[in-house]
Structure formats: structure tokens, C-alpha cells
Motif scaffolding. Structure first.
Motif, PDB file in Angstrom:
ATOM      1  N   CYS A 513      -6.921  -1.238   0.093  1.00  0.00           N
ATOM      2  CA  CYS A 513      -6.091  -0.226  -0.553  1.00  0.00           C
ATOM      3  C   CYS A 513      -4.732  -0.672  -1.155  1.00  0.00           C
ATOM      4  CB  CYS A 513      -5.536   0.605   0.808  1.00  0.00           C
ATOM      5  SG  CYS A 513      -6.888   1.504   1.887  1.00  0.00           S
ATOM      6  N   CYS A 514      -4.213  -1.911  -0.718  1.00  0.00           N
ATOM      7  CA  CYS A 514      -2.962  -2.179  -1.476  1.00  0.00           C
ATOM      8  C   CYS A 514      -3.545  -2.728  -3.150  1.00  0.00           C
ATOM      9  CB  CYS A 514      -2.261  -3.502  -1.014  1.00  0.00           C
ATOM     10  SG  CYS A 514      -1.089  -4.067  -1.594  1.00  0.00           S
ATOM     11  N   ILE A 515      -4.621  -3.262  -3.146  1.00  0.00           N
ATOM     12  CA  ILE A 515      -5.356  -3.673  -4.583  1.00  0.00           C
ATOM     13  C   ILE A 515      -5.585  -2.549  -5.433  1.00  0.00           C
ATOM     14  CG2 ILE A 515      -7.446  -4.609  -5.506  1.00  0.00           C
ATOM     15  CD1 ILE A 515      -7.569  -6.560  -3.074  1.00  0.00           C
ATOM     16  N   HIS A 516      -6.135  -1.512  -4.769  1.00  0.00           N
ATOM     17  CA  HIS A 516      -6.462  -0.198  -5.370  1.00  0.00           C
ATOM     18  C   HIS A 516      -5.588   0.841  -5.331  1.00  0.00           C
ATOM     19  CE1 HIS A 516     -10.404  -2.273  -6.445  1.00  0.00           C
ATOM     20  NE2 HIS A 516     -10.230  -2.563  -5.082  1.00  0.00           N
ATOM     21  N   SER A 517      -4.440   0.817  -4.858  1.00  0.00           N
ATOM     22  CA  SER A 517      -3.417   1.853  -4.654  1.00  0.00           C
ATOM     23  C   SER A 517      -3.755   3.085  -3.999  1.00  0.00           C
ATOM     24  CB  SER A 517      -2.552   1.936  -6.059  1.00  0.00           C
ATOM     25  OG  SER A 517      -2.107   0.854  -6.676  1.00  0.00           O
ATOM     26  N   LYS A 518      -4.534   3.119  -2.836  1.00  0.00           N
ATOM     27  CA  LYS A 518      -5.096   4.135  -2.355  1.00  0.00           C
ATOM     28  C   LYS A 518      -4.064   4.472  -0.888  1.00  0.00           C
ATOM     29  CE  LYS A 518      -8.701   4.814  -4.726  1.00  0.00           C
ATOM     30  NZ  LYS A 518      -8.786   5.796  -5.434  1.00  0.00           N
ATOM     31  N   THR A 519      -2.921   5.214  -1.321  1.00  0.00           N
ATOM     32  CA  THR A 519      -1.895   5.627  -0.266  1.00  0.00           C
ATOM     33  C   THR A 519      -2.442   6.225   1.093  1.00  0.00           C
ATOM     34  OG1 THR A 519      -1.248   7.316  -1.553  1.00  0.00           O
ATOM     35  CG2 THR A 519       0.069   5.453  -2.009  1.00  0.00           C
TER      36      THR A 519
END
Length: 585
Positions: A513-519
Motif C-alpha cells: 500500500c505504501c508503494i502504491h499509495s492506497k490509504t
């Protein structure tokens, strides 16, 4: 006089006196011959034994049962078991003492099945085994390692009413201990009519070997209440129990007792204490014990070096090697080499690794499997997987550790396809992959982004090989999917394997999620990690970074303040500068 010399260990003096007797013209009797045979047994001279046999025949003492028994026993102890057995076969009515001597001689020469053959002949001679017979035959049972045979001999001990003999009961207990049959050993120990220090030591040792460390310490407390004095064997077992439990407080208490009881200078015990402190993470105390040793063995240096490596002190381990080469004249053995090569791998020290590799050839360990596996691992961790593969290729005999190490080596260096190729080659051979093999190849797929290959391998592991996936396996698959942006697949995988995945799978999802910015998904993953690991801070840092990356700076700041309020401190990152030129001679 001759017999007195021989019985008290003055074997050559006994033989010299016998020579003087012969020169003086005295004719030896049966008592003289037994004394001389005891002397010959002590110096283990088979040629002299044969000469004396001739004299026994000449003097007409060959038919004497006592002399004959001593003769065959001397032959056996001198390694001439063939003549010993021939002599036994010529005896018309051997006594039980004679049969016991023959059985003992065969066992002494490691002819265990032949010892049982003689044992089975006892009834033909009209004899019944006594405690001496059973003590000898139990040694054969231990050497053969057969449970059914051991149970049969135990049954005979009971049937003959010999259980009250403490030495024999201890021997039976030791027999089951060597077989690591804890249930049978516990029954024997519990029902012993009387016990001694050997009984308790054997039982404590078995509990430690079978990793029942708590029970071993409890038994020690019971032993103390009875009033038995401690010896080094008991103390070493207790130290190992503390190491298994990681119980530093109890370990220090046992260490103190070893000093109080006068065993502070015992080298094997000190080595065990060094290892115990290292296993408990107190390498400072390990080094203190090491430094205080008046005399050190090679094992002392090996254990201390290994302790440093276990606790992340790889440079200290290499420095200690340099100190050993200056102060001692020991040759490095395979165990020490394995620890040192592990240290080289941990610091990515190619230069010391090459030096140690050279020493491997000079010392003749080029085909030692433990050393070769350590070399493969060290070169791979140094980033030189080609050198690792060269060592792997040179191995004449590989085991599953060899395959796991080279597959892992290719994986950590980003050569996922090569790792998969090696995995397939391994499957075509004789080695069956285990859980570690699958973890290594899954990790290789993860590092190289080979998602479909990784999923297919995981499916094979679960469905074909019936290997139960661990938290590490599941975390690796989730990380592989999440890094590739397949977060929905990762979430679906978690829903199936969440029971055995622990916090690993949620942390892996959080990383994706950090890599793909999925908050939104990141918040869910972070909450799950916190639920399973309330003391950690890494998940909060990752979530804070995700908030910052999408412009939610206020949320990021609130999260950081909450971390500070709860006392969750992020461990600072550290780098290791390789700026040394070691030389280990």
C-alpha cells in the motif's frame, strides 16, 4: 607380588618380576599366570599374549577355568578377538564368568551381534545371566540402537529380579536415554527402588536433549532437596537447559553454583556457559567468562566466535580470530570456519571470505559439506553469486541445505529465474524440497517480480507436497502480490490464509500500500498489525509515510504524535562502512 603389581596398574613391573621368577627357575602356578595375563592386558601386547599362551599349554594350565577365562579376556582386550573366540570354543564347560568375559570382549571389539550370539548360548550351557552379563549386553543394545531388542533385554532384567541393582537399573535407564525414549525412561526412573547421582544425571540429560528444559530444571530442584552433590555433567545439562529457555537469570544462578562448587576452571563447563550466555543474548557475559579462563581449548574460541555471530557481532568474531592466531597454535576446524564465513556474509566482507576460502583448501576442508554450504552462503551475501555457484558445482555430495542455500543466494541477488531453474533441477534429482526450499524460491520470485511463477510454486507446495504454509510463506506471497500492485489479489489471499499468517501478511500488505499509495487499505492493514503487535512502530511509520505521500500531512502528523505519546520509538537506521583490510594469516 606379580598379581599385586598388575592389579594396581604397574603392568611392566609385574612382567619384569615374572621374567626374574622364570630365570630363578620357579614354575608358575595358576595364580601367577592370572597376574601375568592382567599385566599383558594392561600393556595390550598381543605377541606376548601368544607366547604366554604357549607357556600355559606347556605347564598344563590350559584346562584351568580361571586361567582360561583370563587368557581369552586378555586376547580380547589386546584386539586379538579371533584367538579369544577360538579359545572360548575349545572350552568344554565354560562358567558364567567365562561367558561374561567373552561377551565383554566381543563388545569391546564392537562385535555386538556376535556378543548376542554368545549371550543366546548361555541356556545351552545351563547358565542364567546375572547383573554383570546384563550390564554388558545392554551396551550392545545401545550400540545397535534397536528398541524391540532393548525392550526384550529390559524384560529379561525384570524377569530375573535384577531391578534392585542400582548400577543395572542405571544402565537400563541409559539404554532408553540413548534411544531418546522419554516415556520409557521416565517410567524406569520413577519406579527405581533406589537411585544415585548417575540416575538423576541421566534423566536430566535426556530431558535437555529432548528439549524439555523446564522439566529438567524442575528435576534438578528435586535432586537438590534430596541432597545429592553437583558434578560437572549435571551443571552442563542445566546450563544447556537455560540456553534452550533463554533464561538468563537462571543461567547466572547455575553459573554461580558452578563457581561455588569448585568447577569454575573446568574447560568444557566454561565452554557451555559461554554458549548459554550467547544464546540468552548476553554476549558481554560470554566474553567475561572467556577472558577469565586460565586455559582455553579450540572449542572455547569456536563457541565465543559463534556467540558473537549469533548476536550480530560479526566484526568482533573476525577480530577474535585474529587474536587467536596471535596467541594460540590451534588449527581452525570446520565448525569455526562455518561461523567465520557466516560473519563474512553478514558484513558482506568479500576479502576475509576469500582469505578463509584459501584456508579451507590449505586445511583440507574443501569437501567438508558444512564449510562448503557456508561458503556458498557467504559469497551470495557478499553479492558474488557466481563464486557461490562455483563452490556449489564443486561439491561432490550435496544435501538439502546446499540446494536451499544456492537457491536463496540467487534470490537475494535478484536472479529469480536462475533460482527457479535450480529449484526445478533439484526436483529432478534425489532431494525433496522442504518448507525452507519453498520459502527460498518464493522469496526469489518476490525479489524478481515473478508473481505468476511464485503463485504456481506456492500452489504446488500446498496441494502436491502437502507442506503446511507458515507465516513466512504467506507473508512472502502477499508481499509479492502487493509489490506488483495486485492488492485485491493480496487481500483475497489474506482472507484464505489469515489464520496462519500472523502479522507478517498484514505488514507485507501495508508495504505494498505504501508503494502504491492506497490509504484506505493501508489503514486497515496498519490496524491489523497494531492489533497483533501492539509494541511495534514500523507499521505506524509506514502509514504516516503513506499519508504524507498523498498530501494528508495533518493525518501524518497526528499519527507521529500518537507514536510519541505511546512511547513507540522508531529504531534509527544504521549503515556499515566496509573500510578494513583484515588478514587472518
Amino acid at each position: 607380588m606379580i598379581y599385586g603389581y598388575a592389579e594396581n596398574g604397574f603392568h611392566r613391573e609385574a612382567l619384569n618380576m615374572f621374567s626374574q621368577m622364570r630365570v630363578s627357575g620357579w614354575i608358575p602356578n595358576s595364580f601367577t599366570m592370572v597376574g601375568v595375563l592382567v599385566g599383558l592386558k594392561g600393556i595390550q601386547d598381543p605377541v606376548a599374549g601368544t607366547s604366554l599362551h604357549g607357556l600355559i599349554v606347556k605347564t598344563g594350565l590350559e584346562s584351568n577355568l580361571i586361567v582360561g577365562t583370563a587368557m581369552l579376556h586378555t586376547y580380547a582386550k589386546c584386539g586379538n578377538i579371533r584367538d579369544s573366540y577360538k579359545f572360548f570354543q575349545l572350552m568344554n564347560n565354560p562358567s558364567l564368568v567365562t561367558c561374561n568375559a567373552m561377551i565383554g570382549g566381543l563388545i569391546h571389539n564392537e562385535l555386538f551381534e556376535e556378543a548376542f550370539a554368545v549371550f543366546n548360548q548361555l541356556q545351552l550351557f545351563g547358565l542364567w545371566p546375572n547383573s554383570v552379563t546384563m550390564l554388558s549386553i545392554i551396551q550392545a543394545c545401545i550400540a545397535l540402537g534397536t528398541l524391540i531388542l532393548s525392550e526384550s533385554i529390559h524384560g529379561m532384567v525384570v524377569k530375573r529380579g535384577l531391578c534392585s541393582d542400582v548400577a543395572l537399573a542405571n544402565s537400563v535407564l541409559n539404554m532408553y536415554s540413548c534411544l531418546e525414549d522419554l516415556e520409557a525412561a521416565t517410567k524406569i526412573f520413577t519406579h527405581m527402588e533406589s537411585s544415585d547421582i548417575i540416575s538423576w544425571t541421566t534423566m536430566i540429560g535426556l530431558l535437555v536433549r529432548t528439549e524439555y528444559a523446564h522439566e529438567a530444571l524442575n528435576l534438578f530442584c528435586r535432586m537438590g532437596c534430596i541432597g545429592f552433590n553437583l558434578d560437572t555433567t549435571v551443571l552442563m545439562n542445566l546450563v544447556r537447559a537455560c540456553a534452550l529457555l533463554g533464561d538468563l537469570k537462571m543461567g547466572k544462578s547455575i553459573h554461580a553454583q558452578s563457581i561455588v562448587n569448585g568447577f569454575g576452571c573446568d574447560i568444557p563447563l566454561s565452554n557451555s556457559i559461554i554458549a548459554m550466555y550467547a544464546k540468552c543474548g548476553d554476549v558481554y557475559s560470554s566474553r567475561n567468562v572467556f577472558n577469565q579462563m586460565l586455559e582455553k581449548s579450540l572449542i572455547s574460541w569456536t563457541v565465543m566466535i559463534s556467540g558473537y555471530v549469533q548476536n550480530g557481532g560479526s566484526m568482533d568474531a573476525l577480530n577474535l580470530l585474529a587474536k587467536m592466531r596471535l596467541e594460540e597454535d590451534f588449527n581452525i576446524d570446520p565448525m569455526m570456519l562455518a561461523s567465520l564465513l557466516t560473519a563474512c556474509g553478514e558484513i558482506a566482507g568479500l576479502e576475509p571470505c576469500k582469505q578463509l576460502h584459501g584456508h579451507v583448501f590449505n586445511a583440507g576442508f574443501a569437501q567438508d559439506r558444512l564449510v562448503q554450504n557456508s561458503l556458498v552462503s557467504a559469497y551470495a551475501k557478499c553479492g558474488f553469486v557466481e563464486l557461490a555457484y562455483r563452490v556449489f558445482e564443486e561439491m561432490l555430495c550435496r544435501d538439502i541445505v546446499s540446494w536451499n542455500t544456492i537457491i536463496s543466494g540467487y534470490g537475494i541477488n535478484g536472479h529469480g529465474e536462475d533460482a527457479i531453474a535450480l529449484f526445478k533441477e533439484m526436483q529432478r534429482g534425489e532431494e525433496n524440497p522442504d518448507g525452507i526450499t519453498y520459502l527460498s524460491v518464493l522469496s526469489a520470485c518476490d525479489h524478481s517480480g515473478l508473481v505468476d511463477d511464485g503463485l504456481m510454486i506456492f500452489k504446488q507446495m500446498v496441494e502436491e507436497k502437502r507442506i503446511r504454509p507458515t507465516a513466512e510463506h504467506c507473508g512472502c506471497v502477499v508481499d509479492m502480490l502487493a509489490r506488483a500492485g495486485r492488492l485485491s489479489d493480496a487481500s483475497a489471499f489474506i482472507s484464505i490464509f489469515s489464520d496462519g499468517g500472523g502479522s507478517n501478511i498484514w505488514r507485507a500488505l501495508l508495504g505494498g500500500c505504501c508503494i502504491h499509495s492506497k490509504t484506505m487499505l493501508a489503514k486497515l492493514a496498519a490496524d491489523k498489525v497494531f492489533e497483533l503487535e501492539s509494541e511495534g512502530s514500523s507499521h505506524a511509520v509506514l502509514l504516516s509515510n503513506i499519508y504524507a505521500s498523498v498530501g494528508r500531512y495533518e493525518d501524518a502528523e497526528v499519527l507521529r504524535l500518537n507514536m510519541t505519546r505511546k512511547g513507540l520509538i522508531k529504531n534509527p537506521g544504521m549503515s556499515f562502512l566496509v573500510g578494513f583490510r583484515p588478514d587472518f594469516g
